[in-house]
Design an enzyme around this catalytic site. Sequence first.
Site, short mmCIF file in Angstrom:
data_model
loop_
_atom_site.label_atom_id
_atom_site.label_comp_id
_atom_site.label_asym_id
_atom_site.label_seq_id
_atom_site.Cartn_x
_atom_site.Cartn_y
_atom_site.Cartn_z
N CYS A 1 -10.09 -0.78 12.15
CA CYS A 1 -8.68 -1.21 12.25
C CYS A 1 -8.13 -0.98 13.66
CB CYS A 1 -7.81 -0.48 11.24
SG CYS A 1 -8.64 -0.09 9.72
N LYS B 1 3.49 -1.72 8.10
CA LYS B 1 4.04 -1.79 6.76
C LYS B 1 4.78 -3.10 6.51
CE LYS B 1 5.04 -0.45 2.89
NZ LYS B 1 5.07 -1.88 2.70
N HIS C 1 -0.39 -5.84 8.57
CA HIS C 1 -1.54 -5.18 9.18
C HIS C 1 -2.78 -6.08 9.07
CE1 HIS C 1 -4.29 -2.18 10.48
NE2 HIS C 1 -4.51 -1.55 9.34
#
Lengths: 382, 134
Positions: free
Chosen positions: A83, A326, A330
Amino acid sequence: MRDVVIIGIGQTPVGEHWDKSLRHLGHDAVMAAMADAGIETAGALYVGNMLSGQLTGQEHLGALIADFVGLRGIEALKIEAACGSGAAALRVGVMAVASGMHDVVLACGVEKMTDTIGGVTTAALATAADQEYEVSQGISFAGLNALLMRRYMHEFGMKHEAFAGFTVNAHRNGAHNPYAMFQSPVSEAAYLKAGMIADPINLLDSSPVCDGAACVVLAPADRFRDRARARVLASAVATDCLAMHDRRDPLALDAVALSSQRAYAQARVTPADIHLFEVHDAFSIMSALSLEAAGFAPRGAGVRLAMDGEIAIGGRIPISTMGGLKARGHPVGATGVYQVVELVQQLTGQAGANQVGGAALGMAQNIGGSGATVITHILSAI
Amino acid sequence: MSIPRNWRTRQQRYSLKAEVCNTCGNTIFPPRDVCPHCAEQKQSWTNLSGRGEVYSYTTMYNAPSGFEEYTPYTMALVKLSEGPMLTAQLTDVDGNGVAIGMPVEMVTRKLTQDGDEGQILYGYKFRPLLRQAV
């Protein structure tokens, strides 16, 4: 080493792009950034991406996207750090420009997550964790974060509702970001009622699965002074073991501390100097732990910043100012570049209703896995 | 998980085969060639007791593929009595009966299966420590 500046930014809206493929998303962000910078070519393109091989069956994104944006022939590579892939691509771009290897460099992050169904995407995301000793036991990414959150609540005597401020803040800011996936506020009552994913992590503790791409154009400060939008003061990476259970202290996020300290040293600043912090809020607990490890709150007190409103725009350390992972969303390998695009918006006074007053120094932190790769960038206004 | 990959880790999955570092004395699980505590390279094999306590836990409602049929199930970080921590499912107990600090012991159970005709993956899970029969 040369000073590096950002001369252009581009982003696609984050969401479920049924009508766009991975290559089209990458194209849209790169073309927007090139137009914004007023350039027609670049020395190199670095593409941050985590999941294309698993979810689209497509690797080799460097050449693919370079060709698709009309730059066939240039140096182009895919960069992967789970990520944290977006910020990793940016980091490589910064090194290329700072070293003098290239002048104009495109750092792009792109992710396509909605062509597959839930369990497949969940399993693909879990490849950021230790396959043989975490994932094979049945844990997911939400599950790993739930283990952290439960332990945090136990050690520091917190209830789940103490974390509501992170979700409420992110969605309040996302409501004013036209590129955000979720553009409506969320109440504390809604947070408390959200469905459980991995107890105590509920749907509103978690960032969404989505598609998106973002891009920045990097260049040497001395040759592009007139076009500079923001200066890259620091670019730092730190690592930790992949498996959360192997950490010295699972709640300490040692790589966040190391990466932040390296960035502060490069920029010659302290946490007190930072005006806004684009934190890796993939889950509420990561916001709390990151604020602590990066030096904005003592251990066990990160949640207090949310409870006291200190993370809001106008607070002591605004976070997730354009919605964060959020609410903006993402799209994993693109996130690190979105964060830096948003910093540039803030530092150039173009953040609209979310503008942090007097923003001159901003920090973005992108995390791979449950904390194994942590990449920190600090930018200053020109 | 592929058959050779499963086979390579069988001693860890079935019997928690671990190492002790000859230099710093720390117990290492799973085994690795360089000690994560002191970076030295000489280790000896050791067997773990399989006992430990729950460091943290979560009940999973949204499972990765391969585990959907078991939801809800409880995952834990287990701190083994010899020092290392590992990630494992809890069994013979539901999420409501679990607490941080609860003593647990290792058992061998089915973890998952590669489709309808693939191999069955067995490995360690942990259950609440049974009281000894008098």
